[in-house]
Scaffold this motif. Structure first.
Motif, PDB file in Angstrom:
ATOM      1  N   PRO A 147       3.607 -24.811  -3.844  1.00  0.00           N
ATOM      2  CA  PRO A 147       2.735 -23.710  -3.429  1.00  0.00           C
ATOM      3  C   PRO A 147       2.865 -22.447  -4.279  1.00  0.00           C
ATOM      4  N   GLY A 148       3.815 -22.436  -5.215  1.00  0.00           N
ATOM      5  CA  GLY A 148       4.046 -21.236  -6.004  1.00  0.00           C
ATOM      6  C   GLY A 148       2.833 -20.769  -6.779  1.00  0.00           C
ATOM      7  N   GLU A 149       2.103 -21.712  -7.382  1.00  0.00           N
ATOM      8  CA  GLU A 149       0.946 -21.307  -8.183  1.00  0.00           C
ATOM      9  C   GLU A 149      -0.082 -20.570  -7.344  1.00  0.00           C
ATOM     10  N   GLY A 150      -0.171 -20.939  -6.072  1.00  0.00           N
ATOM     11  CA  GLY A 150      -1.117 -20.271  -5.195  1.00  0.00           C
ATOM     12  C   GLY A 150      -0.759 -18.827  -4.894  1.00  0.00           C
ATOM     13  N   CYS A 151       0.495 -18.448  -5.123  1.00  0.00           N
ATOM     14  CA  CYS A 151       0.940 -17.065  -4.881  1.00  0.00           C
ATOM     15  C   CYS A 151       0.920 -16.221  -6.146  1.00  0.00           C
ATOM     16  N   ALA A 152       0.743 -16.852  -7.303  1.00  0.00           N
ATOM     17  CA  ALA A 152       0.993 -16.171  -8.578  1.00  0.00           C
ATOM     18  C   ALA A 152      -0.232 -15.492  -9.167  1.00  0.00           C
ATOM     19  N   GLY A 153      -1.425 -15.868  -8.753  1.00  0.00           N
ATOM     20  CA  GLY A 153      -2.624 -15.311  -9.369  1.00  0.00           C
ATOM     21  C   GLY A 153      -2.741 -15.727 -10.823  1.00  0.00           C
ATOM     22  N   ARG A 154      -3.312 -14.853 -11.631  1.00  0.00           N
ATOM     23  CA  ARG A 154      -3.452 -15.133 -13.065  1.00  0.00           C
ATOM     24  C   ARG A 154      -2.100 -14.924 -13.729  1.00  0.00           C
ATOM     25  N   VAL A 155      -1.676 -15.886 -14.547  1.00  0.00           N
ATOM     26  CA  VAL A 155      -0.358 -15.812 -15.196  1.00  0.00           C
ATOM     27  C   VAL A 155      -0.529 -15.365 -16.649  1.00  0.00           C
ATOM     28  N   VAL A 156       0.209 -14.324 -17.012  1.00  0.00           N
ATOM     29  CA  VAL A 156       0.197 -13.787 -18.380  1.00  0.00           C
ATOM     30  C   VAL A 156       1.595 -13.965 -18.964  1.00  0.00           C
ATOM     31  N   LEU A 157       1.683 -14.620 -20.112  1.00  0.00           N
ATOM     32  CA  LEU A 157       2.974 -14.850 -20.773  1.00  0.00           C
ATOM     33  C   LEU A 157       3.211 -13.785 -21.840  1.00  0.00           C
ATOM     34  N   VAL A 158       4.367 -13.128 -21.741  1.00  0.00           N
ATOM     35  CA  VAL A 158       4.793 -12.154 -22.748  1.00  0.00           C
ATOM     36  C   VAL A 158       5.964 -12.752 -23.515  1.00  0.00           C
ATOM     37  N   GLN A 159       5.818 -12.900 -24.793  1.00  0.00           N
ATOM     38  CA  GLN A 159       6.904 -13.443 -25.615  1.00  0.00           C
ATOM     39  C   GLN A 159       7.893 -12.333 -25.944  1.00  0.00           C
ATOM     40  N   ILE A 160       9.179 -12.634 -25.747  1.00  0.00           N
ATOM     41  CA  ILE A 160      10.204 -11.600 -25.936  1.00  0.00           C
ATOM     42  C   ILE A 160      11.248 -11.987 -26.978  1.00  0.00           C
ATOM     43  N   GLY A 161      11.074 -13.177 -27.610  1.00  0.00           N
ATOM     44  CA  GLY A 161      11.983 -13.543 -28.684  1.00  0.00           C
ATOM     45  C   GLY A 161      12.973 -14.633 -28.363  1.00  0.00           C
ATOM     46  N   ILE A 162      12.826 -15.287 -27.207  1.00  0.00           N
ATOM     47  CA  ILE A 162      13.746 -16.378 -26.856  1.00  0.00           C
ATOM     48  C   ILE A 162      13.043 -17.735 -26.920  1.00  0.00           C
ATOM     49  N   GLU A 163      11.781 -17.733 -27.345  1.00  0.00           N
ATOM     50  CA  GLU A 163      10.950 -18.927 -27.223  1.00  0.00           C
ATOM     51  C   GLU A 163      11.501 -20.118 -28.011  1.00  0.00           C
ATOM     52  N   ASP A 164      12.083 -19.871 -29.159  1.00  0.00           N
ATOM     53  CA  ASP A 164      12.610 -20.971 -29.970  1.00  0.00           C
ATOM     54  C   ASP A 164      13.832 -21.628 -29.340  1.00  0.00           C
ATOM     55  N   SER A 165      14.427 -20.966 -28.367  1.00  0.00           N
ATOM     56  CA  SER A 165      15.604 -21.529 -27.698  1.00  0.00           C
ATOM     57  C   SER A 165      15.243 -22.402 -26.501  1.00  0.00           C
ATOM     58  N   LEU A 166      13.962 -22.473 -26.182  1.00  0.00           N
ATOM     59  CA  LEU A 166      13.509 -23.261 -25.036  1.00  0.00           C
ATOM     60  C   LEU A 166      13.117 -24.640 -25.542  1.00  0.00           C
ATOM     61  N   ALA A 167      13.952 -25.628 -25.289  1.00  0.00           N
ATOM     62  CA  ALA A 167      13.777 -26.935 -25.918  1.00  0.00           C
ATOM     63  C   ALA A 167      12.823 -27.835 -25.142  1.00  0.00           C
ATOM     64  N   THR A 168      13.246 -28.375 -24.028  1.00  0.00           N
ATOM     65  CA  THR A 168      12.479 -29.389 -23.313  1.00  0.00           C
ATOM     66  C   THR A 168      11.699 -28.772 -22.168  1.00  0.00           C
ATOM     67  N   PRO A 169      10.386 -28.852 -22.183  1.00  0.00           N
ATOM     68  CA  PRO A 169       9.618 -28.261 -21.087  1.00  0.00           C
ATOM     69  C   PRO A 169       9.793 -29.031 -19.784  1.00  0.00           C
ATOM     70  N   GLU A 170       9.732 -28.320 -18.689  1.00  0.00           N
ATOM     71  CA  GLU A 170       9.817 -28.937 -17.372  1.00  0.00           C
ATOM     72  C   GLU A 170       8.460 -29.495 -16.942  1.00  0.00           C
ATOM     73  N   LEU A 171       7.410 -28.759 -17.269  1.00  0.00           N
ATOM     74  CA  LEU A 171       6.037 -29.166 -16.958  1.00  0.00           C
ATOM     75  C   LEU A 171       5.167 -28.933 -18.180  1.00  0.00           C
ATOM     76  N   ARG A 172       4.080 -29.707 -18.253  1.00  0.00           N
ATOM     77  CA  ARG A 172       3.130 -29.560 -19.351  1.00  0.00           C
ATOM     78  C   ARG A 172       1.733 -29.425 -18.759  1.00  0.00           C
ATOM     79  N   ARG A 173       0.898 -28.634 -19.413  1.00  0.00           N
ATOM     80  CA  ARG A 173      -0.499 -28.484 -18.993  1.00  0.00           C
ATOM     81  C   ARG A 173      -1.386 -28.587 -20.215  1.00  0.00           C
TER      82      ARG A 173
END
Length: 523
Positions: free
Chosen positions: A197-223
């Motif tokens: 139900p989390g997505e229903g509470c979140a509204g529009r999601v905006v991603l801000v990159q802060i410089g840690i993105e290369d350290s995130l290896a395996t995604p939990e979910l894909r869209r």
């Protein structure tokens, strides 16, 4: 492809930087991105100067992000208030906020309702109470404050990283939660923002990159994105013919539920299957052929097929027997198979990964109840709806099949644990027959995609998917096409109600526009 990560992955990626003194840089980047989104929201409604913003600030980095963002907004001429929910808020962020002229109010057990009334009329409320490291929901005065605000329905809520009380990893919601119009999340999208139900509470999601993105290896979910769909949707070649385009066998409908057969067969036809062979009673077959004269009614052993669709509207011993016979032939020939609705009761003890089960929440609860016990208490529909990510993975692991759990956000899990999340539809798609249309779309895509799925140089392999996980990719494509068709159909009615037939009618234009764009942009 859009990827989502667990809260723990995000925190682990941040940890080396935080320990090395670069945490302040990360926080400033996050705060700046949050402030910029608030500015965009306000400017869409009124002038910036004099607009009012309240930040609900908890302890730790989440509250710090919110306070730093509010200090930036104050310097842009906005009237800013901070409601401090803890005595241990981020000291540097609070100092910056006060230096910028912000007003501070402190939450205590006796003033939660008063503060809720005070800030509910502001132009924006920033929810920065709990971050990804929080476990459980809001408590005591914070819970009372948020519950009161939710009742008062603020003008606009912007969540900092995620709505407070939402589990960043699972999407579970610990009430009360203040529904956000926009969630500004940092570094990587949290898995909890891409599953109900989390997505229903979140509204529009905006991603801000802060410089840690290369350290995130395996995604939990894909869209899937439109670009992903363009690359994998089947496209006929100049010398294609009906047999090379994908032949789908369908056991669907019954004397009572003939409409399910009509919808699923026609959906398969308009999704591009070269041929659809229908297996069912004469009463249903007559209606199927009236709507889709291109289909074949198989009264005896059907001819060669490349995939099966079993179950929509199946009712009665005769039709269940036909579904069982088709399932046995699919196993013997190692054919992919969509198993929906009535056919979920005839599953073998262990399914192959290229069998795709398509239950809704109630059907998944029933399916799990029929499987060997995993030591958990009996699962109800309410359990599945509150923890869909957990239970769709459990079903895939226990059955061996790929499982597509239908819902406002559709989740597709492979037995290995790879999960796709698709949410392109509209609430008006919750209508009778919508699932039958989805089943037909998926069956047709399976029949057309058998070779491309197995091709290690193909588009599904290019997504980084192992062979058994690519069937989940096909199911995600079907869910995305179905959702997009529903949204387009609703727009044709000025955003109003629609029928399953209207969804079905929009499918060719969705596929056509995507494949045409692919042809236009490729070298």
């Amino acid at each position: 492809m859009i990827s989502a990560f667990t809260g723990q992955q995000i925190r682990d990626a941040e940890q080396p930087l935080l320990d090395s003194g670069e945490g302040a840089v990360l926080m400033q980047r996050a705060a700046y991105g949050l402030a910029q989104e608030v500015v965009r929201v306000v400017k869409a409604r009124r002038q910036l100067t004099g607009a009012s913003v309240t930040v609900l600030a908890g302890k730790g980095n989440n509250g710090g992000d919110g306070l730093f963002a509010a200090s930036m907004l104050a310097r842009r001429g906005m009237r800013t208030t901070a409601v401090l929910a803890s005595a241990e808020v981020h000291p540097d962020a609070l100092a910056a906020f006060l230096a910028a002229g912000g007003r501070v109010l402190r939450l205590d057990p006796g003033n939660a309702e008063e503060l809720a009334v005070l800030c509910a009329g502001d132009d924006v409320i920033i929810d920065a109470l709990l971050g990804t490291g929080a476990r459980g929901g809001l408590r005591d005065a914070s819970a009372e404050l948020v519950a009161s605000l939710q009742e008062l329905k603020p003008r606009c809520v912007v969540a900092c990283d995620l709505p407070s009380g939402l589990d960043a990893t699972t999407g579970e919601v610990h009430w009360p939660v203040l529904d956000a119009d926009v969630t500004v999340t940092f570094g990587g999208i949290k898995a909890g923002l891409m599953t109900d139900p989390g997505e229903g509470c979140a509204g529009r999601v905006v991603l801000v990159q802060i410089g840690i993105e290369d350290s995130l290896a395996t995604p939990e979910l894909r869209r899937l994105t439109a670009t992903d769909l363009q690359s994998v949707l089947p496209k006929p070649g100049r010398r294609s013919h009906k047999y090379s385009r994908g032949v789908l066998g369908v056991v669907a409908g019954s004397s009572r539920f003939a409409g399910a057969a009509v919808l699923s067969v026609h959906a398969a036809a308009v999704t591009g299957a070269g041929m659809v062979r229908y297996v069912g009673p004469e009463s249903a077959a007559r209606q199927v052929l009236t709507r889709t004269p291109e289909a074949l009614w198989e009264t005896d052993e059907p001819g060669r097929v490349q995939a099966w669709l079993l179950g929509p509207g199946v009712d009665g011993e005769d039709q269940l027997g036909r579904a069982g016979d088709a399932a046995e032939s699919a196993i013997a020939a190692e054919l992919p198979c969509v198993v929906d609705a009535g056919a979920l009761s005839i599953l073998p003890e262990r399914c192959p990964a290229h069998w795709i089960l398509t239950p809704h929440a109630g059907e998944l609860a029933t399916l799990l109840a029929s499987l060997p016990s995993t030591g958990e208490v009996a699962v109800t529909r309410e359990d599945v709806e509150s923890r869909p990510l957990h239970f769709v993975r459990q079903a895939a692991e226990q059955t061996g099949a790929t499982v597509l759990l239908k819902g406002a956000t559709t989740l597709v899990a492979s037995p290995s644990g790879v999960v796709f999340s698709e949410s392109e539809g509209t609430a008006w798609m919750a209508t009778a027959g919508s699932g039958d249309v989805l089943a037909g779309i998926l069956g047709a895509l399976l029949a057309q995609s058998v070779d491309s799925v197995k091709d290690d140089d193909g588009a599904y392999a290019a997504m980084g998917l192992k062979l058994d996980d690519r069937w989940a990719g096909v199911a995600a494509v079907a869910a995305s096409v179905h959702g997009r068709a529903g949204s387009i159909a609703s727009k044709d009615f000025d955003g109003g109600p629609l029928t399953a037939s209207a969804i079905l009618a929009a499918v060719p234009s969705v596929i056509g526009s995507l494949t045409a764009e692919y042809d236009r942009t490729r070298p």
